[in-house]
Design a protein around this motif. Structure first.
Motif, PDB file in Angstrom:
ATOM      1  N   ASP A 260      11.194 -13.970  18.803  1.00 46.07           N
ATOM      2  CA  ASP A 260      11.621 -13.917  17.412  1.00 46.07           C
ATOM      3  C   ASP A 260      11.347 -12.543  16.806  1.00 46.07           C
ATOM      4  O   ASP A 260      10.216 -12.059  16.808  1.00 46.07           O
ATOM      5  CB  ASP A 260      10.903 -15.000  16.611  1.00 46.07           C
ATOM      6  N   GLY A 261      12.399 -11.900  16.287  1.00 40.74           N
ATOM      7  CA  GLY A 261      12.268 -10.597  15.664  1.00 40.74           C
ATOM      8  C   GLY A 261      12.097  -9.461  16.644  1.00 40.74           C
ATOM      9  O   GLY A 261      11.728  -8.353  16.251  1.00 40.74           O
ATOM     10  N   ASN A 262      12.359  -9.682  17.911  1.00 44.39           N
ATOM     11  CA  ASN A 262      12.097  -8.684  18.943  1.00 44.39           C
ATOM     12  C   ASN A 262      13.264  -8.639  19.918  1.00 44.39           C
ATOM     13  O   ASN A 262      13.334  -9.413  20.862  1.00 44.39           O
ATOM     14  CB  ASN A 262      10.799  -9.045  19.668  1.00 44.39           C
ATOM     15  N   GLU A 263      14.202  -7.728  19.668  1.00 38.23           N
ATOM     16  CA  GLU A 263      15.352  -7.545  20.544  1.00 38.23           C
ATOM     17  C   GLU A 263      15.026  -6.495  21.603  1.00 38.23           C
ATOM     18  O   GLU A 263      14.397  -5.482  21.309  1.00 38.23           O
ATOM     19  CB  GLU A 263      16.571  -7.083  19.744  1.00 38.23           C
ATOM     20  N   LEU A 264      15.465  -6.741  22.815  1.00 34.38           N
ATOM     21  CA  LEU A 264      15.297  -5.747  23.867  1.00 34.38           C
ATOM     22  C   LEU A 264      16.415  -4.714  23.801  1.00 34.38           C
ATOM     23  O   LEU A 264      17.484  -4.955  23.242  1.00 34.38           O
ATOM     24  CB  LEU A 264      15.298  -6.425  25.232  1.00 34.38           C
ATOM     25  N   ASN A 265      16.161  -3.560  24.385  1.00 36.63           N
ATOM     26  CA  ASN A 265      17.170  -2.518  24.511  1.00 36.63           C
ATOM     27  C   ASN A 265      17.869  -2.661  25.859  1.00 36.63           C
ATOM     28  O   ASN A 265      17.370  -3.332  26.764  1.00 36.63           O
ATOM     29  CB  ASN A 265      16.506  -1.148  24.410  1.00 36.63           C
ATOM     30  N   ALA A 266      19.000  -2.007  26.001  1.00 40.03           N
ATOM     31  CA  ALA A 266      19.667  -2.035  27.297  1.00 40.03           C
ATOM     32  C   ALA A 266      18.766  -1.430  28.368  1.00 40.03           C
ATOM     33  O   ALA A 266      18.552  -2.022  29.428  1.00 40.03           O
ATOM     34  CB  ALA A 266      20.991  -1.293  27.221  1.00 40.03           C
ATOM     35  N   VAL A 267      18.220  -0.238  28.101  1.00 36.36           N
ATOM     36  CA  VAL A 267      17.271   0.406  29.002  1.00 36.36           C
ATOM     37  C   VAL A 267      16.067   0.848  28.181  1.00 36.36           C
ATOM     38  O   VAL A 267      16.195   1.672  27.274  1.00 36.36           O
ATOM     39  CB  VAL A 267      17.886   1.629  29.710  1.00 36.36           C
ATOM     40  N   THR A 268      14.898   0.283  28.484  1.00 32.22           N
ATOM     41  CA  THR A 268      13.662   0.629  27.796  1.00 32.22           C
ATOM     42  C   THR A 268      12.734   1.319  28.782  1.00 32.22           C
ATOM     43  O   THR A 268      12.423   0.776  29.838  1.00 32.22           O
ATOM     44  CB  THR A 268      12.965  -0.608  27.229  1.00 32.22           C
ATOM     45  N   LEU A 269      12.270   2.516  28.419  1.00 29.43           N
ATOM     46  CA  LEU A 269      11.389   3.306  29.274  1.00 29.43           C
ATOM     47  C   LEU A 269      10.079   3.509  28.533  1.00 29.43           C
ATOM     48  O   LEU A 269       9.966   4.379  27.666  1.00 29.43           O
ATOM     49  CB  LEU A 269      12.059   4.638  29.621  1.00 29.43           C
ATOM     50  N   ASN A 270       9.092   2.684  28.846  1.00 28.98           N
ATOM     51  CA  ASN A 270       7.802   2.693  28.163  1.00 28.98           C
ATOM     52  C   ASN A 270       6.812   3.581  28.905  1.00 28.98           C
ATOM     53  O   ASN A 270       6.350   3.238  29.999  1.00 28.98           O
ATOM     54  CB  ASN A 270       7.234   1.273  28.082  1.00 28.98           C
ATOM     55  N   ALA A 271       6.475   4.736  28.324  1.00 25.26           N
ATOM     56  CA  ALA A 271       5.498   5.653  28.914  1.00 25.26           C
ATOM     57  C   ALA A 271       5.838   5.966  30.369  1.00 25.26           C
ATOM     58  O   ALA A 271       4.972   6.012  31.239  1.00 25.26           O
ATOM     59  CB  ALA A 271       4.083   5.085  28.805  1.00 25.26           C
ATOM     60  N   VAL A 272       7.114   6.188  30.646  1.00 26.07           N
ATOM     61  CA  VAL A 272       7.588   6.480  31.999  1.00 26.07           C
ATOM     62  C   VAL A 272       7.484   7.989  32.241  1.00 26.07           C
ATOM     63  O   VAL A 272       7.812   8.799  31.379  1.00 26.07           O
ATOM     64  CB  VAL A 272       9.035   5.994  32.183  1.00 26.07           C
ATOM     65  N   GLY A 273       7.035   8.366  33.447  1.00 27.42           N
ATOM     66  CA  GLY A 273       6.744   9.754  33.747  1.00 27.42           C
ATOM     67  C   GLY A 273       7.934  10.552  34.251  1.00 27.42           C
ATOM     68  O   GLY A 273       8.974  10.013  34.642  1.00 27.42           O
ATOM     69  N   SER A 274       7.744  11.871  34.301  1.00 26.41           N
ATOM     70  CA  SER A 274       8.815  12.799  34.662  1.00 26.41           C
ATOM     71  C   SER A 274       9.148  12.776  36.146  1.00 26.41           C
ATOM     72  O   SER A 274      10.167  13.345  36.562  1.00 26.41           O
ATOM     73  CB  SER A 274       8.427  14.226  34.257  1.00 26.41           C
ATOM     74  N   GLY A 275       8.319  12.131  36.975  1.00 18.34           N
ATOM     75  CA  GLY A 275       8.656  11.980  38.383  1.00 18.34           C
ATOM     76  C   GLY A 275       9.763  10.981  38.629  1.00 18.34           C
ATOM     77  O   GLY A 275      10.313  10.905  39.739  1.00 18.34           O
ATOM     78  N   THR A 276      10.119  10.212  37.621  1.00 16.45           N
ATOM     79  CA  THR A 276      11.171   9.201  37.700  1.00 16.45           C
ATOM     80  C   THR A 276      12.538   9.863  37.563  1.00 16.45           C
ATOM     81  O   THR A 276      12.707  10.819  36.795  1.00 16.45           O
ATOM     82  CB  THR A 276      10.987   8.170  36.574  1.00 16.45           C
ATOM     83  N   THR A 277      13.517   9.371  38.302  1.00 16.15           N
ATOM     84  CA  THR A 277      14.886   9.902  38.230  1.00 16.15           C
ATOM     85  C   THR A 277      15.776   8.935  37.458  1.00 16.15           C
ATOM     86  O   THR A 277      15.932   7.780  37.852  1.00 16.15           O
ATOM     87  CB  THR A 277      15.460  10.110  39.641  1.00 16.15           C
ATOM     88  N   ILE A 278      16.342   9.411  36.359  1.00  5.57           N
ATOM     89  CA  ILE A 278      17.337   8.658  35.586  1.00  5.57           C
ATOM     90  C   ILE A 278      18.579   9.528  35.513  1.00  5.57           C
ATOM     91  O   ILE A 278      18.625  10.517  34.782  1.00  5.57           O
ATOM     92  CB  ILE A 278      16.848   8.321  34.159  1.00  5.57           C
ATOM     93  N   SER A 279      19.604   9.208  36.300  1.00  5.99           N
ATOM     94  CA  SER A 279      20.768  10.076  36.422  1.00  5.99           C
ATOM     95  C   SER A 279      22.029   9.234  36.588  1.00  5.99           C
ATOM     96  O   SER A 279      22.045   8.304  37.388  1.00  5.99           O
ATOM     97  CB  SER A 279      20.596  11.007  37.642  1.00  5.99           C
ATOM     98  N   HIS A 280      23.068   9.563  35.822  1.00  6.84           N
ATOM     99  CA  HIS A 280      24.323   8.824  35.875  1.00  6.84           C
ATOM    100  C   HIS A 280      24.079   7.338  35.583  1.00  6.84           C
ATOM    101  O   HIS A 280      24.285   6.472  36.431  1.00  6.84           O
ATOM    102  CB  HIS A 280      25.003   9.005  37.229  1.00  6.84           C
ATOM    103  N   VAL A 281      23.620   7.083  34.374  1.00  3.38           N
ATOM    104  CA  VAL A 281      23.330   5.718  33.924  1.00  3.38           C
ATOM    105  C   VAL A 281      24.089   5.472  32.625  1.00  3.38           C
ATOM    106  O   VAL A 281      24.072   6.315  31.720  1.00  3.38           O
ATOM    107  CB  VAL A 281      21.824   5.504  33.717  1.00  3.38           C
ATOM    108  N   GLN A 282      24.754   4.325  32.534  1.00  2.94           N
ATOM    109  CA  GLN A 282      25.488   3.961  31.332  1.00  2.94           C
ATOM    110  C   GLN A 282      24.934   2.684  30.730  1.00  2.94           C
ATOM    111  O   GLN A 282      24.597   1.731  31.434  1.00  2.94           O
ATOM    112  CB  GLN A 282      26.978   3.733  31.613  1.00  2.94           C
ATOM    113  N   THR A 283      24.875   2.663  29.393  1.00  2.00           N
ATOM    114  CA  THR A 283      24.644   1.426  28.660  1.00  2.00           C
ATOM    115  C   THR A 283      25.909   1.125  27.862  1.00  2.00           C
ATOM    116  O   THR A 283      26.488   2.019  27.232  1.00  2.00           O
ATOM    117  CB  THR A 283      23.429   1.536  27.723  1.00  2.00           C
ATOM    118  N   TYR A 284      26.332  -0.131  27.893  1.00  6.87           N
ATOM    119  CA  TYR A 284      27.601  -0.511  27.281  1.00  6.87           C
ATOM    120  C   TYR A 284      27.445  -1.810  26.498  1.00  6.87           C
ATOM    121  O   TYR A 284      26.931  -2.805  27.008  1.00  6.87           O
ATOM    122  CB  TYR A 284      28.665  -0.696  28.380  1.00  6.87           C
ATOM    123  N   THR A 285      27.856  -1.782  25.227  1.00  5.03           N
ATOM    124  CA  THR A 285      27.911  -2.974  24.380  1.00  5.03           C
ATOM    125  C   THR A 285      26.571  -3.704  24.358  1.00  5.03           C
ATOM    126  O   THR A 285      26.437  -4.841  24.787  1.00  5.03           O
ATOM    127  CB  THR A 285      29.047  -3.922  24.841  1.00  5.03           C
TER     128      THR A 285
END
Length: 562
Positions: A260-285
């Motif tokens: 209740d009162g808490n919607e999730l995001n399409a992609v949520t990155l909580n305290a994620v580090g720079s060693g992670t690769t996020i490339s060519h990613v789409q969020t839609y609707t």
């Protein structure tokens, strides 16, 4: 950790067809996973391609239903996380469908950490692998994917075989562009820094206790922030941590209000580090934000947000990452292309680490649709461009912000807001925040707000300053603002106003056809700003000559993305 059996290799006949799988109809049945669900040939070889793992000597495996794999709550759920060493979802002819959430890894909350349980660090948790071409389908709206601290996700698709995360209605062909929030989304929790645990000299969500961020023998740090959605924990002191790879991934129809009162995001990155690769990613609707970063320092490149209901790119809590090549298109109701905060929630905007995004090559196309304005509007706010506020710093280069409406009608396309405190505009005054080689072409191009802004003038600041003491001379250069009579009849994107194109036009001209931004000479070499960046060759996120969105994204103009 649980020990996992290796997955059975599948035959080449089960390779996944083109992305989307819109013509696949599922009729899954719940199975008892205490039994062996594998199917065998007359020669004794296993033919069940569904994911499996072993816990306490018992094998858990999905069931083949037609050409699909189905996973009931007894396989994985929000109350039954997979904590095996590894698990793989292989490419199959159909889809992988889940009756409940896909929770990966063991969550160590503040209570457990306080009792001495060690918080898993980089790579110590479960490793989730999703092969190229896989479609992951979630039946229940409250279902989502959660990766805990120390666990990793390796979802590496390709332009020809992207990985899709979506809802059952999308696969069954009943979802439309207006159907946001059909399921939760993708959440990754890391061990990076968040200023909810740290303010430079004192820590702990503003409590002023240094111990909240201090290292301990078992836990490496003592930062345990609660994530959105079901209870989960993030935060630490490793901004370089690697939480895995997302590459050629599309997240569709996400953002359900999980609690209740808490919607999730399409992609949520909580305290994620720079060693992670996020490339060519789409969020839609999505119902809520497209990409949201709470702290950490993860970098993103080649990201796309189309028809996001709230903010397409949102970040706060001391996020210190970099983004290059981003395309945001407001096709209907949406709020902001970018919303940058430092703290919020009644906390001091001076807490550190200070949020400081560096972004280059953004294309932001707003729609002029206002909040609750009727057809295609949402309750999230007016369609706007970037907003920096609540103590956020920023650097913005080589970007274009414009409107898809007739005559480029818009709400503000770039705003700096000091309503919650003086830090954001003070950083602009001091030259900490910077902006060069940007084109803003909108009816309402700029806005500076807040009682503490003084005589700060955003238009003059973008032009290099020097107009008054609140807008001193700065290093900003090559910014162009197009408003009023200078607005060209043709949009600054290839196919013009009213289309869903996103590619920067070869010539940036005013209403008289005069070139006002030369892409050959006026771009900023951001590779000199930070080694993460490429030296750009064009303004904005994509051009006809570098149409990296073609073939794998959805919701954009035909025939580019049929």
């Amino acid at each position: 950790m649980k020990k996992i059996f290796a997955l059975t290799a599948m035959s080449s006949a089960l390779l996944l067809a083109a992305c989307g799988g819109g013509d696949i109809n599922l009729s899954p049945t719940t199975i008892d996973n205490s039994q062996d669900n594998s199917q065998t040939t007359s020669g004794g070889g296993s033919t069940n391609p569904c994911a499996s793992y072993v816990e306490a000597g018992q094998t858990f495996q999905g069931q083949v239903v037609g050409g699909d794999c189905f996973y009931p709550a007894s396989f994985v759920s929000s109350n039954n996380a997979i904590t095996a060493d590894t698990i793989t979802f292989a490419a199959i002819a159909g889809v992988h469908e889940f009756a409940d959430s896909l929770f990966i890894g063991e969550d160590i909350d503040a209570t457990a950490a306080g009792n001495g349980t060690r918080i898993p660090q980089e790579g110590e948790g479960t490793k989730l692998t999703i092969e190229a071409g896989v479609t992951m389908v979630f039946r229940r709206p409250e279902s989502y994917v959660r990766i805990t601290r120390g666990s990793q996700i390796f979802a590496e698709g390709s332009a020809g075989a992207p990985i899709i995360f979506t809802a059952d209605e999308d696969i069954n062909g009943t979802a439309t562009e207006d159907d946001r929030g059909l399921w939760g989304g993708l959440q990754i929790n890391g061990n990076g820094q968040t200023n909810k645990c740290h303010d430079g000299t004192a820590t702990g969500s503003g409590t002023g206790t240094v111990s909240d961020f201090a290292a301990t023998a078992n836990n490496v740090h003592n930062c345990n922030q609660v994530a959105e959605g079901q209870p989960a924990t993030y935060g630490g002191n490793n901004n370089a941590e690697n939480s895995g790879v997302l590459k050629y991934v599309v997240v569709k129809h996400a953002g359900f209000e999980v609690v209740d009162g808490n919607e999730l995001n399409a992609v949520t990155l909580n305290a994620v580090g720079s060693g992670t690769t996020i490339s060519h990613v789409q969020t839609y609707t999505s119902q809520d934000d497209g990409f949201e970063m709470f702290g950490g320092a993860v970098n993103l490149d080649h990201i796309v947000a189309v028809n996001v209901g709230d903010d397409s790119i949102d970040y706060s809590e001391g996020y210190n990452g970099k983004i290059q090549y981003a395309v945001v298109v407001h096709t209907s109701g949406a709020n902001r292309c970018i919303e940058g905060d430092n703290t919020g929630g009644g906390r001091s905007d001076a807490f550190t680490p200070t949020t400081n995004l560096i972004i280059s090559n953004l294309t932001c196309i707003t729609s002029d649709i206002k909040q609750d304005a009727g057809v295609n509007s949402t309750s999230k706010g007016d369609s706007e461009g970037p907003l920096f506020r609540e103590g956020a710093y920023f650097q913005m280069y080589n970007s274009i912000v414009t409107s898809n409406a007739v005559a480029m009608a818009s709400q503000e396309c770039m705003e700096l807001d000091n309503s919650e405190g003086p830090e954001t505009i003070n950083a602009a005054k001091a030259g900490i925040s910077k902006a060069s080689s940007n084109v803003i072409a909108c009816e309402e191009a700029t806005k500076a707000s807040g009682a503490t802004k003084g005589a700060f003038d955003l238009v003059n600041w973008l032009a290099g300053g020097g107009i008054n003491a609140d807008t001193p001379v700065n290093a900003n250069t090559n910014n162009v603002i197009i408003t009023g009579a200078d607005i060209p009849a043709q949009s600054l994107i290839v196919d013009g106003v009213g289309t869903r194109d996103y590619r920067t036009a070869a010539a940036i001209t005013d209403a008289n056809g005069v070139v006002i931004f030369d892409q050959a000479t006026q771009l900023t070499d951001v590779s000199a700003v930070d080694a993460y960046f490429d030296a750009p060759t064009y303004l904005g996120g994509a051009t006809a000559g570098d149409d990296w969105l073609n073939g794998w994204t959805v919701g954009l103009s035909a025939p580019l993305n049929p």
